[in-house]
Design an enzyme around this catalytic site. Structure first.
Site, short mmCIF file in Angstrom:
data_model
loop_
_atom_site.label_atom_id
_atom_site.label_comp_id
_atom_site.label_asym_id
_atom_site.label_seq_id
_atom_site.Cartn_x
_atom_site.Cartn_y
_atom_site.Cartn_z
N ARG A 118 0.80 -1.23 0.00
CA ARG A 118 0.00 0.00 0.00
C ARG A 118 0.84 1.28 0.00
O ARG A 118 0.35 2.34 0.39
CB ARG A 118 -0.99 0.01 1.18
N LYS A 140 2.63 10.92 -11.79
CA LYS A 140 1.80 10.02 -12.60
C LYS A 140 2.57 8.71 -12.79
O LYS A 140 3.68 8.71 -13.32
CB LYS A 140 1.51 10.64 -13.97
N GLU A 182 8.33 16.68 -26.07
CA GLU A 182 7.73 17.12 -24.80
C GLU A 182 8.23 18.51 -24.42
O GLU A 182 7.49 19.32 -23.86
CB GLU A 182 8.04 16.12 -23.69
N LYS A 224 6.27 22.40 -15.11
CA LYS A 224 5.49 21.26 -14.64
C LYS A 224 5.26 21.32 -13.14
O LYS A 224 4.17 21.02 -12.65
CB LYS A 224 6.17 19.94 -15.01
N GLU A 234 -5.01 16.37 -11.92
CA GLU A 234 -5.47 16.63 -13.28
C GLU A 234 -6.98 16.88 -13.36
O GLU A 234 -7.69 16.34 -14.20
CB GLU A 234 -5.09 15.46 -14.20
N ARG A 238 -3.81 20.93 -15.16
CA ARG A 238 -2.79 19.93 -15.53
C ARG A 238 -3.13 19.22 -16.83
O ARG A 238 -2.24 18.69 -17.52
CB ARG A 238 -2.61 18.93 -14.39
N ASN A 242 -1.37 17.41 -21.59
CA ASN A 242 -1.69 16.30 -22.49
C ASN A 242 -1.77 16.73 -23.95
O ASN A 242 -2.26 15.97 -24.79
CB ASN A 242 -3.01 15.65 -22.08
N HIS A 245 -1.33 14.19 -26.77
CA HIS A 245 -1.32 12.85 -26.21
C HIS A 245 -2.54 12.03 -26.58
O HIS A 245 -2.45 10.80 -26.69
CB HIS A 245 -1.17 12.93 -24.69
N HIS A 249 -1.32 8.78 -28.10
CA HIS A 249 -1.55 7.48 -27.47
C HIS A 249 -2.24 6.52 -28.44
O HIS A 249 -1.98 5.31 -28.43
CB HIS A 249 -2.37 7.64 -26.20
N HIS A 262 7.20 7.29 -27.74
CA HIS A 262 6.16 8.14 -27.18
C HIS A 262 6.28 9.58 -27.69
O HIS A 262 5.29 10.19 -28.12
CB HIS A 262 6.24 8.12 -25.65
#
Length: 355
Positions: A118, A140, A182, A224, A234, A238, A242, A245, A249, A262
């Site tokens: 956990r 993330k 990026e 960032k 997000e 935030r 993306n 993306h 993706h 990527h």
């Protein structure tokens, strides 16, 4: 050494940026407050930089897990193999994980750290430009699923991010270019002056001049950190990170993880989002031209794969984690330096852009 901080209350942490930080033991070791250390890396990074990490941790109780290199290994299978090894060596909450590699290693290690017992501490030591400017900062963590990228994960912040810019000297040209996608993204969504600076310094950056690299990484991490401090999970601001993306993706999933890097997929996605914006008269033709030209300058793709059209994109984008109420949400630039999140993109326009 440049030090920034991600301000998240009791989960705040520092980002260190400098050359040769892997030769400065105190920077990393001051954040090791547990009895055991497990370094998670891949075969390429271990060959290139593993000896430095082992020297850095000399005298501590250290285990190293070396995974194959590639986006296809950012998977539930890799997650399970790392968890199994942690159980075998009886790792507990007195264990710190060190993510030593690029974005795949960082995302996977962070997700393992979030889930194992956990939650156990982990430190990011990113070795690629993409991971240094983006994925190592902000918490993330995730693995991919065949139906969608980063669909299984958690928000889980590291104890520290340690960026040794000398690791970029051994980075292949294609990987460096992927990281620049990026970098350019930050200029498009947030900082027009930074975008102009990138245009003016592209030759020095391609030559990997250390002073310029440190400036770039510092500015990206500043942006960032500022955004994450305002919107950790997000829910608003935030989401601008993306840009490119949603399209990107889809490209990665359709082409097979690892076939398009990527950053390459994000670069094509940035242009597709910019073309949507230009068709809606939200972005000027001159700004679209500047965005495309800067990506091309770093040898990045600026169009979708030839064998991928509207139906293929939609098949994947409908599964994107940013979908809300069955509507796909896109980040769309409105000028260089600003962008919006919207689900108000007509299907006909998408068919025109993705034809």
């Amino acid at each position: 050494m440049n030090q920034l901080n991600v301000e998240l209350g009791e989960r705040s942490y520092p980002i260190y940026i400098d050359a040769n930080l892997l030769r400065q033991p105190n920077v990393l070791r001051q954040h090791l407050n547990t009895a055991k250390v497990v370094v998670i890396t891949n075969q390429v990074v271990d060959v290139l930089h593993g000896a430095l990490m082992r020297e850095l941790l000399e005298g501590l109780q250290v285990e190293t897990i070396v995974l194959p290199d590639g986006e296809q290994y950012k998977s539930l299978q890799s997650f399970e193999s790392v968890i199994s090894r942690l159980l075998e060596i009886q790792a507990a909450r007195d264990t710190t994980l060190i993510a030593f590699g690029g974005g795949v290693i960082g995302d996977l290690t962070g997700f393992v750290a979030a889930c194992y017992q956990r939650g156990i501490p982990f430190i990011q030591v990113p070795t690629t430009l993409l991971s240094q400017v983006d994925s190592s900062v902000g918490g993330k963590t995730a693995v991919n699923h065949p139906l969608g990228k980063n669909m299984i994960g958690a928000f889980y912040q590291p104890q520290a991010v340690i960026i040794d810019t000398m690791t970029l000297c051994s980075l292949p040209k294609r990987e460096f270019a992927a990281g620049m996608a990026e970098v350019i993204k930050y200029g498009v969504i947030y900082d027009a002056a930074f975008f102009s600076w990138l245009e003016d310094n592209q030759e020095g950056l391609k030559a990997k001049q250390q002073a310029l690299l440190q400036q770039v990484i510092s500015r990206c991490c500043e942006i960032k950190a500022e955004i994450v401090a305002k919107d950790e999970r997000e829910s608003g601001l935030r989401a601008l990170l993306n840009l490119g993306h949603t399209f990107g993706h889809a490209i990665e999933a359709e082409q097979g993880y690892g076939n398009w890097l990527h950053g390459e997929a994000v670069a094509a996605g940035i242009v597709l989002a910019s073309e949507v914006a230009q068709h809606k008269n939200w972005l000027s033709a001159s700004d679209l031209c500047r965005i495309r030209e800067l990506l091309v300058a770093f040898d990045l793709p600026v169009s979708a794969p030839d064998d991928m059209g509207y139906e293929a994109f939609m098949r994947h984008m409908r599964h994107d984690k940013k979908v809300q109420a069955n509507r796909i949400r896109f980040v769309i630039p409105t000028s260089i330096g600003s962008a919006v999140v919207t689900d108000d993109i007509e299907d006909g326009l998408l068919q025109q852009v993705l034809a």
